[in-house]
Write an enzyme that holds these catalytic residues in place. Sequence first.
Site, mmCIF file in Angstrom:
data_model
loop_
_atom_site.group_PDB
_atom_site.id
_atom_site.type_symbol
_atom_site.label_atom_id
_atom_site.label_comp_id
_atom_site.label_asym_id
_atom_site.label_seq_id
_atom_site.Cartn_x
_atom_site.Cartn_y
_atom_site.Cartn_z
ATOM 1 N N CYS A 44 38.424 29.276 43.466
ATOM 2 C CA CYS A 44 39.250 30.213 44.236
ATOM 3 C C CYS A 44 40.602 29.596 44.577
ATOM 4 O O CYS A 44 41.622 30.285 44.557
ATOM 5 C CB CYS A 44 38.514 30.646 45.505
ATOM 6 S SG CYS A 44 36.992 31.571 45.145
ATOM 7 N N THR A 45 40.604 28.310 44.852
ATOM 8 C CA THR A 45 41.860 27.620 45.153
ATOM 9 C C THR A 45 42.744 27.576 43.907
ATOM 10 O O THR A 45 43.945 27.864 43.979
ATOM 11 C CB THR A 45 41.580 26.193 45.683
ATOM 12 O OG1 THR A 45 40.756 26.294 46.849
ATOM 13 C CG2 THR A 45 42.863 25.468 46.013
#
Length: 169
Positions: A44-45
């Site tokens: 997600c980062t």
Amino acid sequence: MACGDLAPVFSLPDADMEDFSLAGERGRHHVVLYFYPRDNTPGCTLQAADFSDHEADFARHDCIIVGVSPDDCLKHAEFRDQHGLSIRLLSDSDTEVSRLYQVWQEKEVDGVKKMGVARTTFVIDKQGVVRHVLRDVAPRGHAAAVYKLVKELETDNANGNHQEQRGYA
């Protein structure tokens, strides 16, 4: 939710607790609406940072990028600030919008079944029509693949092309 459908409108708070309304973007911007499981995980980062790094490229094509997860506004603000993200992150804490877009699904993690967000991206044109659906997204290289689709929107609009893809970038 499939290509050619009118994107369901919604309003959700962002990391600054300001409401974002999809209906307010109609006629103004194309929208890359991506759903992701949660803040501060490696995938997600990477995905959020990649979209943030290319936000100006998308903007040149009248396109905004909006990320949605069940995390609350404060967690989004911490995530944004920690990683220098510039894209808007919306809080769908009750998963209502994730359900509306059919991305709230049963997943199996380490042999345990539980409900969660399936990483999915929708490319929505200025008229509010879903032009592309990318399911089972791998974060690496995803922003570049989506950018290519956004660049082609004007040509596709003229030709009526729509695409749904699984496991694509």
